[in-house]
Design a protein around this motif. Structure first.
Motif, short mmCIF file in Angstrom:
data_model
loop_
_atom_site.label_atom_id
_atom_site.label_comp_id
_atom_site.label_asym_id
_atom_site.label_seq_id
_atom_site.Cartn_x
_atom_site.Cartn_y
_atom_site.Cartn_z
N TYR A 44 -5.27 3.46 6.29
CA TYR A 44 -5.53 2.04 6.15
C TYR A 44 -6.38 1.76 4.91
CZ TYR A 44 -6.69 -2.77 7.34
OH TYR A 44 -6.84 -4.13 7.32
N ALA A 45 -7.40 2.60 4.68
CA ALA A 45 -8.23 2.44 3.50
C ALA A 45 -7.40 2.59 2.23
CB ALA A 45 -9.37 3.46 3.51
N GLU A 46 -6.47 3.53 2.24
CA GLU A 46 -5.61 3.72 1.08
C GLU A 46 -4.69 2.52 0.85
OE1 GLU A 46 -3.73 7.43 1.95
OE2 GLU A 46 -5.36 8.63 1.07
N MET A 47 -4.22 1.89 1.95
CA MET A 47 -3.41 0.69 1.80
C MET A 47 -4.20 -0.42 1.12
SD MET A 47 -0.85 0.05 5.02
CE MET A 47 -2.14 -0.29 6.20
N LEU A 48 -5.47 -0.61 1.54
CA LEU A 48 -6.31 -1.64 0.92
C LEU A 48 -6.54 -1.32 -0.55
CD1 LEU A 48 -8.99 -2.29 3.70
CD2 LEU A 48 -6.93 -3.62 3.19
N HIS A 49 -6.74 -0.04 -0.85
CA HIS A 49 -6.94 0.37 -2.24
C HIS A 49 -5.69 0.07 -3.06
CE1 HIS A 49 -7.06 3.27 -5.61
NE2 HIS A 49 -8.36 3.00 -5.60
N ASN A 50 -4.52 0.35 -2.50
CA ASN A 50 -3.27 0.08 -3.21
C ASN A 50 -3.02 -1.41 -3.38
OD1 ASN A 50 -2.73 2.82 -3.45
ND2 ASN A 50 -1.51 2.90 -1.58
N LEU A 51 -3.44 -2.20 -2.38
CA LEU A 51 -3.30 -3.65 -2.51
C LEU A 51 -4.18 -4.17 -3.63
CD1 LEU A 51 -2.02 -6.23 -1.41
CD2 LEU A 51 -3.92 -6.38 0.24
N MET A 52 -5.36 -3.60 -3.79
CA MET A 52 -6.23 -3.99 -4.90
C MET A 52 -5.56 -3.63 -6.23
SD MET A 52 -8.90 -5.46 -5.98
CE MET A 52 -9.98 -5.54 -7.41
N ALA A 53 -4.91 -2.46 -6.27
CA ALA A 53 -4.19 -2.07 -7.49
C ALA A 53 -3.07 -3.07 -7.79
CB ALA A 53 -3.63 -0.67 -7.33
N ASP A 54 -2.42 -3.57 -6.75
CA ASP A 54 -1.41 -4.61 -6.94
C ASP A 54 -2.03 -5.87 -7.54
OD1 ASP A 54 0.50 -2.96 -5.89
OD2 ASP A 54 0.65 -3.97 -3.96
N ALA A 55 -3.21 -6.23 -7.06
CA ALA A 55 -3.90 -7.41 -7.58
C ALA A 55 -4.20 -7.25 -9.06
CB ALA A 55 -5.18 -7.67 -6.79
N VAL A 56 -4.68 -6.06 -9.42
CA VAL A 56 -4.96 -5.79 -10.84
C VAL A 56 -3.70 -5.94 -11.67
CG1 VAL A 56 -5.64 -3.99 -12.48
CG2 VAL A 56 -6.92 -4.29 -10.35
N SER A 57 -2.59 -5.43 -11.15
CA SER A 57 -1.32 -5.53 -11.86
C SER A 57 -0.86 -6.98 -12.01
CB SER A 57 -0.25 -4.72 -11.13
OG SER A 57 1.00 -4.84 -11.77
N LEU A 58 -1.05 -7.78 -10.97
CA LEU A 58 -0.61 -9.17 -11.01
C LEU A 58 -1.38 -9.99 -12.05
CD1 LEU A 58 -0.26 -9.75 -7.18
CD2 LEU A 58 1.59 -10.03 -8.84
N PHE A 59 -2.63 -9.60 -12.31
CA PHE A 59 -3.46 -10.35 -13.26
C PHE A 59 -3.72 -9.59 -14.55
CE2 PHE A 59 -4.65 -12.20 -9.11
CZ PHE A 59 -4.49 -13.55 -9.39
N GLU A 60 -2.98 -8.51 -14.80
CA GLU A 60 -3.27 -7.66 -15.94
C GLU A 60 -3.10 -8.35 -17.29
OE1 GLU A 60 -0.78 -4.27 -15.86
OE2 GLU A 60 1.11 -5.39 -15.86
N ASP A 61 -2.28 -9.39 -17.35
CA ASP A 61 -2.07 -10.12 -18.61
C ASP A 61 -3.06 -11.26 -18.78
OD1 ASP A 61 0.07 -8.48 -19.29
OD2 ASP A 61 1.50 -9.75 -18.21
N SER A 62 -4.03 -11.38 -17.90
CA SER A 62 -5.00 -12.48 -17.95
C SER A 62 -6.40 -11.91 -18.16
CB SER A 62 -4.94 -13.30 -16.66
OG SER A 62 -3.64 -13.80 -16.43
#
Length: 291
Positions: A44-62
């Protein structure tokens, strides 16, 4: 306003901020620890970590948008209060909601607002954030959202050209996050956000339907009763009804999820996904508010 401190740069100014919380974390972590052989808590902790990585990717151009995370909470903010930046934050949060359920089976709830914030940068305390805007975002998430939706505060909703990106219901605005699937059809036109526009990206909406069905099925297996169970079920019902609302608005009835509420053997009211042969159970099916 910015001033140099021993720990780095501190900033106190108006900002646009989004805050999101993963629903059900307490139950998941509590139940995960009961069987050490499954290593479910680490998973579960790894899922949350991966979701944060997704967030970084979604805003990487900003470059003007910052992200922070603690436990199962995400904070996205920018000192740029322009309509364009506010819209980019809303779009990014729509993508985060979609990824959360479709990739990890998680439902998000949150709030987006603007106002005074204080944060530190480039120092030993660069994770420090506080201010009225953060408190308001938390209020939107914890007291107003109720269901798995991200509330968009009135001043933010009013200044962005949202089209169908934001839904208004009983003077509450929230992200119409399935528009993220339409954004993937084209990034060159505002057309993906038009209400009632035809739906073309069947693969992504089908993935959303499958993920929701799986999520509901897993919740059904929880050994929880009473008010706590009612709260979980109500959130799942809302998520299913929202999915159907989106399908109905975009000529995508083929991807609807037919469901009803009925009683199980312990007299809990539970959700049943219908296969076309169900009589609908003994409890009337509910509709998505405003749908």
């Amino acid at each position: 306003m910015a001033e140099r401190k021993a720990g780095g740069m501190s900033v106190f100014k108006n900002a646009t901020i989004a805050m999101a919380d993963v629903l059900g974390s307490r139950n998941y972590i509590k139940n995960a620890g009961k069987d050490p052989k499954t290593d479910a808590e680490r998973h579960y902790a790894e899922m949350l970590h991966n979701l944060m990585a997704d967030a970084v990717s979604l805003f990487e151009d900003s470059e003007d948008i910052s992200l922070k995370a603690f436990s199962d909470n995400f904070i996205i903010y920018s000192e740029d209060n322009s309509p364009n930046t506010a819209k980019r934050i809303v779009q990014g949060m729509a993508g985060l909601q979609y990824n959360a359920i479709c990739k990890y089976g998680l439902l998000l709830r949150g709030g987006i607002t603007e106002g005074k914030m204080y944060w530190s940068e480039d120092g030993a305390y660069d994770d420090f954030v506080t201010g009225k805007a953060l408190l308001r975002a938390h209020e939107l998430e914890s007291e107003i959202a109720v269901y798995p939706r991200i509330i968009v505060d009135g001043p933010v909703a009013d200044k962005i050209d949202a089209g169908g990106l934001v839904v208004r219901n009983e003077n509450i605005f929230f992200i119409n996050y399935l528009t993220y699937t339409k954004l993937q059809e084209t990034s060159d036109s505002p057309a993906p956000y038009a209400e009632d526009s035809p739906y073309e990206n069947g693969g992504m909406i089908a993935d959303h339907a499958s993920a929701l069905k799986k999520h509901v099925s897993e919740d059904l297996g929880l050994n929880i009763k009473g008010h706590e169970w009612d709260s979980i079920r109500d959130k799942d019902v809302w998520a299913l009804a929202y999915h159907n609302y989106f399908c109905g608005r975009h000529s995508a009835d083929a991807y609807r999820i037919d469901f009803s509420e009925t009683y199980d053997d312990t007299d809990r009211i539970v959700i049943r996904i219908e296969d076309g042969n169900s009589d609908g159970g003994r409890v009337q099916r509910r509709r998505f508010p405003g749908g």
